[in-house]
Design an enzyme around this catalytic site. Structure first.
Site, mmCIF file in Angstrom:
data_model
loop_
_atom_site.group_PDB
_atom_site.id
_atom_site.type_symbol
_atom_site.label_atom_id
_atom_site.label_comp_id
_atom_site.label_asym_id
_atom_site.label_seq_id
_atom_site.Cartn_x
_atom_site.Cartn_y
_atom_site.Cartn_z
ATOM 1 N N GLY A 1 0.806 -1.207 0.000
ATOM 2 C CA GLY A 1 0.000 0.000 0.000
ATOM 3 C C GLY A 1 0.845 1.266 0.000
ATOM 4 C CB SER A 2 0.258 4.635 -1.356
ATOM 5 O OG SER A 2 0.571 4.251 -2.662
ATOM 6 N N GLY A 3 1.427 5.375 1.277
ATOM 7 C CA GLY A 3 1.307 6.066 2.557
ATOM 8 C C GLY A 3 2.438 5.775 3.511
ATOM 9 C CG HIS A 4 3.390 2.489 4.527
ATOM 10 N ND1 HIS A 4 2.881 2.751 5.770
ATOM 11 C CD2 HIS A 4 2.539 1.587 3.958
ATOM 12 C CE1 HIS A 4 1.775 2.020 5.950
ATOM 13 N NE2 HIS A 4 1.539 1.321 4.863
ATOM 14 C CG ASP B 1 0.479 -6.500 0.422
ATOM 15 O OD1 ASP B 1 -0.080 -5.890 -0.507
ATOM 16 O OD2 ASP B 1 0.805 -5.948 1.486
ATOM 17 C CG HIS C 1 -1.700 -0.439 7.988
ATOM 18 N ND1 HIS C 1 -0.984 -1.611 8.101
ATOM 19 C CD2 HIS C 1 -1.330 0.130 6.814
ATOM 20 C CE1 HIS C 1 -0.223 -1.757 7.017
ATOM 21 N NE2 HIS C 1 -0.411 -0.712 6.229
#
Lengths: 331, 331
Positions: free
Chosen positions: A53-56, A109, A219
């Site tokens: 996922g994005s955001g990391h 994933d 998260h």
């Protein structure tokens, strides 16, 4: 928390566009949400692919680069990329010697990467191996270590496997190094505030003005305890002890230390934590090699920090110190 | 905002201790609050000294290193270091060819650095020159540019002067380069939240949950307007236009762009801003050289971002691309 963005649905694509514009010498986006090195290696090598996922940022995309990863498949914020995209990432990374998939231990994933592996095996005859990062000690007990989530410690896997692949090693050797690295890597985090998903617009979870949560996931997954905010030395000591229980550092050992901000926590406070952690490691008799202090794996603007220890043998120490070039790694 | 710290009065010293422990190959602390390079240059060179309050990492201390600064005097959070400390920083940086003082345009710093200059001139016969960073266009009108504050743009001064000094240039040449760099550098910031001083424990200023302030200073100094939070493209456009009015970028010009987080604002959002800013610069016909996107000058955990443009001639472009080595600079 307030965010600087346009339409939430464009958050990831605009981020990746900006990343490739700012660092065009490092990153290329041959198709949407797929990031590869801008220059392919001169000769065939084992490919290394990650995704998630994005955001990391800098995880995952940021660690594409020489001596590190070959390609990353990028999902929405905190969401898995598709199996099709992962298959394309594997194809981009393949130069005939096989591809290692190295990513975090999250159900979505794993499902998608497994499908991608089957696809490229069937359609393209590409051999893939998989190593999962499952370094978060707070997410399951040692006897259920296979259930643990992958967090900041995965960057040690990227670094060691990346350096090994650059040496011209075989897929089996690169896989062995990634596996050994992750087996010797443990992380624990603590969160002081939530972050805000762009498409949601309010914090993912609530936490009191004077509270922190030890062991919270990146998260917002539940941690070990939630209580009053402790001071830096107490936080450092508890984080260290929870990792030391499993790694048993002792005289003669070498260890790399990563003190990582989850986003908002500033460098100043990371160095305060690092200052205490060096004292605790000194007491074990172990030696610190190549420490990392900064923002290496984040949850956008979450306040908090994580501690990762990666125990090094001579092989891993040499790989840790090998050259690497991306926008976020310092040799 | 919540902070990870021990006693507030130890915030700065514990930060510096951690910094020097983590990056002992780069930084040394020969006396409290004075940071120098861990290895002195092989041959005499012009020294470059900066100084100012803490809470802005990597500014000021972080830019000590090869191809950059020689020494930094460090004050309390948002407070000037003493004149005595500055004098010692100058002595550390001096190798017989004189010392450039390059720091932000703040009253306390100027008073103390001027006293330090007199001291080292009288006691040690060290010749000093001074260049002030006054790049923040929001803090005064162009006709009163001498009243402007120094913010993120000062790192261009560090880089260019540092590279020039490393070439073996004279104090006058290094000073000329620093002056030219700062004359061609403009910054504007916008803040979405305050930061919290460790010794105070609550935000420095209040700002509504849906508000932002364009032009706010890095210590919370009042800006140009406070209004509802705008979207990223609007913010980028206004920031760019306020700088372009003064720099008049046009076809054939070269410019370095710094999109800087004030602390909490994550990389993702900086790249969204950068994506828009490249489009705006493209329209002028100017070419971007060596862009910087990240946290280069912060206010601890303040949410917000700044845009700096540094117009480059051939000399400055070469100096921008020259090698530099500190814990926070990427070539």
């Amino acid at each position: 928390m307030k965010k600087i963005l346009n339409k939430p649905e464009n958050y990831v694509d605009e981020t990746l566009a900006g990343l490739c514009l700012a660092h065009g010498d490092i990153y290329r986006q041959p198709q949407p949400r797929l990031i590869t090195r801008s220059k392919k290696a001169n000769k065939p090598k084992v490919g290394i692919v990650t995704g998630g996922g994005s955001g990391h940022l800098p995880v995952f995309t940021g660690y594409v680069g020489e001596g590190l990863l070959d390609a990353a498949a990028v999902g929405d914020v905190f969401a898995s990329p598709s199996a099709d995209l992962m298959a394309d990432a594997i194809r981009e990374a393949n130069s005939g010697l096989g591809v290692l998939l190295l990513y975090g231990n999250y159900g979505g994933d794993i499902m998608n990467f497994d499908m991608a592996t089957e696809t490229v095996d069937f359609e393209d005859d590409i051999r893939c191996t998989t190593v999962l990062a499952a370094d978060d000690v707070a997410s399951a007990k040692p006897e259920e270590a296979h259930k643990r989530r992958g967090v900041a410690g995965m960057i040690y896997g990227f670094k060691m496997a990346g350096a090994k692949a650059e040496e011209g090693a075989t897929l089996d050797e690169v896989t062995r190094v990634a596996q050994k690295t992750m087996e010797n890597t443990r992380t624990i985090g603590c969160a002081l505030t939530s972050c805000t998903l762009p498409a949601v617009g309010h914090p993912t979870f609530e936490i009191g003005e004077d509270e922190m949560e030890m062991g919270m996931g990146i998260h917002g997954e539940p941690g070990i305890w939630r209580d009053k905010l402790r001071n830096a030395d107490d936080i450092a000591q508890e984080m260290f002890e929870r990792l030391q229980t499993e790694l048993s550092l002792k005289t003669g050992d070498k260890v790399s230390v990563l003190v990582n901000s989850l986003g908002a926590t500033p460098l100043e406070e990371l160095y305060i934590l690092y200052n205490k952690i060096t004292q605790l490691i000194d007491k074990t008799g172990a030696t610190i090699v190549h420490p990392l202090v900064g923002r290496y794996a984040t949850s956008m603007e979450m306040t908090g920090a994580s501690l990762t220890l990666c125990k090094l043998d001579d092989e891993l120490e040499a790989l840790m110190n090998a050259p690497a070039h991306c926008a976020f790694w310092r040799v």
